[in-house]
Design an enzyme around this catalytic site. Structure first.
Site, PDB file in Angstrom:
ATOM      1  N   LYS A  49       0.862  -1.176   0.000  1.00 21.20           N
ATOM      2  CA  LYS A  49       0.000   0.000   0.000  1.00 21.20           C
ATOM      3  C   LYS A  49       0.898   1.226   0.000  1.00 21.20           C
ATOM      4  O   LYS A  49       2.064   1.137   0.401  1.00 21.20           O
ATOM      5  CB  LYS A  49      -0.866  -0.004   1.272  1.00 21.20           C
ATOM      6  CG  LYS A  49      -2.126   0.780   1.169  1.00 21.20           C
ATOM      7  CD  LYS A  49      -3.324  -0.043   0.750  1.00 21.20           C
ATOM      8  CE  LYS A  49      -4.552   0.824   0.623  1.00 21.20           C
ATOM      9  NZ  LYS A  49      -5.724   0.103   0.186  1.00 21.20           N
ATOM     10  N   GLY A  71     -20.199   6.928   5.239  1.00 23.82           N
ATOM     11  CA  GLY A  71     -19.295   7.191   4.113  1.00 23.82           C
ATOM     12  C   GLY A  71     -19.973   6.776   2.825  1.00 23.82           C
ATOM     13  O   GLY A  71     -20.205   5.593   2.578  1.00 23.82           O
ATOM     14  N   GLY A  91     -18.978   7.566  -0.386  1.00 24.03           N
ATOM     15  CA  GLY A  91     -18.094   7.907  -1.495  1.00 24.03           C
ATOM     16  C   GLY A  91     -18.244   6.892  -2.620  1.00 24.03           C
ATOM     17  O   GLY A  91     -19.343   6.396  -2.893  1.00 24.03           O
ATOM     18  N   VAL A 102     -17.453   3.733  -2.950  1.00 22.46           N
ATOM     19  CA  VAL A 102     -18.009   2.428  -2.597  1.00 22.46           C
ATOM     20  C   VAL A 102     -19.362   2.580  -1.902  1.00 22.46           C
ATOM     21  O   VAL A 102     -20.338   1.902  -2.231  1.00 22.46           O
ATOM     22  CB  VAL A 102     -17.042   1.654  -1.658  1.00 22.46           C
ATOM     23  CG1 VAL A 102     -17.630   0.300  -1.283  1.00 22.46           C
ATOM     24  CG2 VAL A 102     -15.677   1.477  -2.317  1.00 22.46           C
TER      25      VAL A 102
HETATM   26  P1  NAD Z   1     -14.027   7.709  -0.988  1.00 23.56           P
HETATM   27  O1  NAD Z   1     -12.945   8.654  -0.648  1.00 23.56           O
HETATM   28  O2  NAD Z   1     -14.628   7.739  -2.348  1.00 23.56           O
HETATM   29  O3  NAD Z   1     -15.242   7.867   0.049  1.00 23.56           O
HETATM   30  C1  NAD Z   1     -15.060   8.039   1.409  1.00 23.56           C
HETATM   31  C2  NAD Z   1     -16.269   8.826   1.901  1.00 23.56           C
HETATM   32  O4  NAD Z   1     -16.180   8.891   3.324  1.00 23.56           O
HETATM   33  C3  NAD Z   1     -16.311  10.273   1.377  1.00 23.56           C
HETATM   34  O5  NAD Z   1     -17.607  10.570   0.900  1.00 23.56           O
HETATM   35  C4  NAD Z   1     -15.962  11.112   2.617  1.00 23.56           C
HETATM   36  O6  NAD Z   1     -16.594  12.381   2.616  1.00 23.56           O
HETATM   37  C5  NAD Z   1     -16.502  10.221   3.724  1.00 23.56           C
HETATM   38  N1  NAD Z   1     -15.906  10.468   5.038  1.00 23.56           N
HETATM   39  C6  NAD Z   1     -14.635  10.802   5.327  1.00 23.56           C
HETATM   40  N2  NAD Z   1     -14.501  10.956   6.656  1.00 23.56           N
HETATM   41  C7  NAD Z   1     -15.721  10.703   7.196  1.00 23.56           C
HETATM   42  C8  NAD Z   1     -16.216  10.719   8.519  1.00 23.56           C
HETATM   43  N3  NAD Z   1     -15.443  11.038   9.542  1.00 23.56           N
HETATM   44  N4  NAD Z   1     -17.524  10.376   8.710  1.00 23.56           N
HETATM   45  C9  NAD Z   1     -18.324  10.086   7.664  1.00 23.56           C
HETATM   46  N5  NAD Z   1     -17.904  10.081   6.392  1.00 23.56           N
HETATM   47  C10 NAD Z   1     -16.619  10.389   6.163  1.00 23.56           C
HETATM   48  O7  NAD Z   1     -13.454   6.248  -0.642  1.00 23.56           O
HETATM   49  P2  NAD Z   1     -13.966   4.857  -1.214  1.00 23.56           P
HETATM   50  O8  NAD Z   1     -13.179   4.496  -2.398  1.00 23.56           O
HETATM   51  O9  NAD Z   1     -15.461   4.855  -1.266  1.00 23.56           O
HETATM   52  O10 NAD Z   1     -13.495   3.877  -0.043  1.00 23.56           O
HETATM   53  C11 NAD Z   1     -14.181   3.830   1.198  1.00 23.56           C
HETATM   54  C12 NAD Z   1     -13.446   2.907   2.155  1.00 23.56           C
HETATM   55  O11 NAD Z   1     -13.374   1.597   1.589  1.00 23.56           O
HETATM   56  C13 NAD Z   1     -11.981   3.300   2.426  1.00 23.56           C
HETATM   57  O12 NAD Z   1     -11.666   2.977   3.747  1.00 23.56           O
HETATM   58  C14 NAD Z   1     -11.195   2.442   1.482  1.00 23.56           C
HETATM   59  O13 NAD Z   1      -9.883   2.193   1.936  1.00 23.56           O
HETATM   60  C15 NAD Z   1     -12.020   1.168   1.498  1.00 23.56           C
HETATM   61  N6  NAD Z   1     -11.864   0.356   0.305  1.00 23.56           N
HETATM   62  C16 NAD Z   1     -12.148   0.906  -0.924  1.00 23.56           C
HETATM   63  C17 NAD Z   1     -11.992   0.119  -2.047  1.00 23.56           C
HETATM   64  C18 NAD Z   1     -12.312   0.659  -3.420  1.00 23.56           C
HETATM   65  O14 NAD Z   1     -12.403  -0.147  -4.372  1.00 23.56           O
HETATM   66  N7  NAD Z   1     -12.528   1.946  -3.566  1.00 23.56           N
HETATM   67  C19 NAD Z   1     -11.539  -1.215  -1.929  1.00 23.56           C
HETATM   68  C20 NAD Z   1     -11.300  -1.735  -0.662  1.00 23.56           C
HETATM   69  C21 NAD Z   1     -11.459  -0.931   0.452  1.00 23.56           C
END
Ligand code: NAD
Length: 367
Positions: free
Chosen positions: A94, A194, A196, A198
């Site tokens: 990572k 969250g 975002g 996902v």
């Molecule tokens: P992203 O950045 O698109 O979305 C994260 C969301 O969380 C954003 O909307 C942000 O505003 C919100 N957020 C941040 N801090 C917050 C808080 N304190 N309270 C509430 N909401 C908050 O990220 P993503 O790609 O959707 O990934 C989400 C999680 O899943 C991460 O932890 C990431 O590591 C994990 N993950 C993602 C993937 C992937 O394919 N994108 C794969 C495995 C794991």
């Protein structure tokens, strides 16, 4: 409030890397700095016994460099187990880039980072994580082939997030079956923290099945947009962790199951996308078990994204990606049943299966 970071007194300052509490026999930690672009990054290669280390790059405005180091150590370790339990021939790695994306991200900075990735010669493949976009992967691809998650237009598998969400949905349904006797999400109250890349897709999938979806995010604009699009309810209280519901899906940052939140939880199932949801795997894993909360291990159910990006290296097709992601349902149920039968926490049970696979491969490689 999410705290994924270590406090200063949890760090052994006299032994800054090998003495870190999160250090877990990582193979390589690479500190990358470029004054011209303002790049400060750390690449963590945890383990390459099963294959090259693959894992996303997170760009985040860490409070301190210690927090960034701690994060990359924890996240890269998680990737090793994620790949192992998913049956992929990949190791765990990572990277983190320190800084607020909206303020410091430039194509030059992305390319400079890509050049650092390139120096590792394929030991580490990068991908997207929080604070990064598919377009950033395309930029990195201009300077190195060791990047996945590039756009379909540029010959990649595209944004992995919808596949991650689908895998989380599979894991959630399996955990629901285990906890409630059937896997139907209709009428279940689900807290999604969250929304975002996902989280939004998870809102879509669960709402479509008739779940009563409650959403929380620090981004008000997104909340309004997602609530309107899928008929979800915006959480308006001040302690989401104390909200009564059937399922809690952490999809923001990790470590939301911690000393401050765990006693408040009034849910039956935890199934979400965030990495490292348990602030302390042993303590909080055991506490969840004692409270009778079914925890679907994060590194198991959020593997859809890595399955998707691995397709770029292995060259397998969309049907294969979907069927491998759907396997998350059976694997989750197996692990939950095994944990119950052996009186282990679900996290420990999943880890032991992943560790066995790595140990088996190590014997083969070094015999
Ligand atoms: P992203 O950045 O698109 O979305 C994260 C969301 O969380 C954003 O909307 C942000 O505003 C919100 N957020 C941040 N801090 C917050 C808080 N304190 N309270 C509430 N909401 C908050 O990220 P993503 O790609 O959707 O990934 C989400 C999680 O899943 C991460 O932890 C990431 O590591 C994990 N993950 C993602 C993937 C992937 O394919 N994108 C794969 C495995 C794991």
């Amino acid at each position: 409030m999410i705290t994924e970071m270590f406090t200063a007194n949890q760090l052994k300052k006299e032994s800054p890397v090998f003495g870190q509490l999160s250090f877990d026999d990582h193979e390589q930690i690479v500190f990358c700095h470029d004054k011209d672009t303002g790049l400060k990054a750390i690449i963590g290669v945890h383990n390459t016994i099963l294959g090259p280390a693959l894992g996303g790059t997170r760009m985040y405005n860490y409070a301190t460099e210690w927090d960034a180091l701690n994060d990359v150590l924890r996240l890269s370790r998680g990737m090793t187990y994620k790949a192992a339990i998913t049956g992929l021939n990949l190791g765990g790695g990572k990277a983190v880039i320190i800084g607020e994306p909206s303020k410091i991200k430039t194509p030059e900075l992305m390319k400079r980072f890509g050049k650092f990735v390139h120096t590792l010669g394929g030991t580490y493949y990068t991908a997207e994580d929080v604070g990064m976009e598919t377009s950033d992967m395309d930029t990195i691809r201009e300077v190195t082939p060791y990047v996945t998650g590039i756009s379909e237009a540029n010959g990649g598998a595209g944004n992995p997030s919808p596949v991650t969400a689908y895998g989380v949905y599979m894991g959630m349904k399996a955990a629901t079956k285990f906890a409630f006797g059937n896997n139907d999400l209709k009428g279940k109250r689900i807290l999604i923290e969250g929304i975002g890349h996902v989280g939004e897709e998870l809102v879509r999938l669960t709402s479509k099945e008739g779940a009563d979806v409650v959403i929380s995010d620090i981004n008000q604009e997104r909340l309004e947009k997602v609530a309107k699009a899928y008929g979800a309810t915006i959480y308006r209280g001040n302690n989401l962790y104390a909200e009564a519901a059937d399922i809690y899906a952490p999809c923001a940052l990790g470590a939301t199951i911690n000393d401050k939140t765990i006693d408040d939880l009034k849910i039956k199932v935890i199934a979400g996308a965030a990495n490292n949801q348990l602030s302390n795997e042993e303590i909080h894993g055991a506490k969840l078990q004692n409270k009778g909360i079914v925890y679907a291990p994060d590194f198991l159910i959020n593997a859809g994204g890595i399955i998707n990006v691995f397709a770029e290296i292995e060259g397998y097709n969309r049907d294969h990606i979907i069927s491998k992601t759907e396997n998350i349902y059976d694997t989750t149920l197996d692990i939950l049943n095994k944990a119950k039968a052996t009186n282990m926490t679900t996290n420990a049970s999943a880890l032991s299966i992943a560790e066995d696979r790595i140990a088996f491969r190590k014997k083969e490689v070094f015999r």
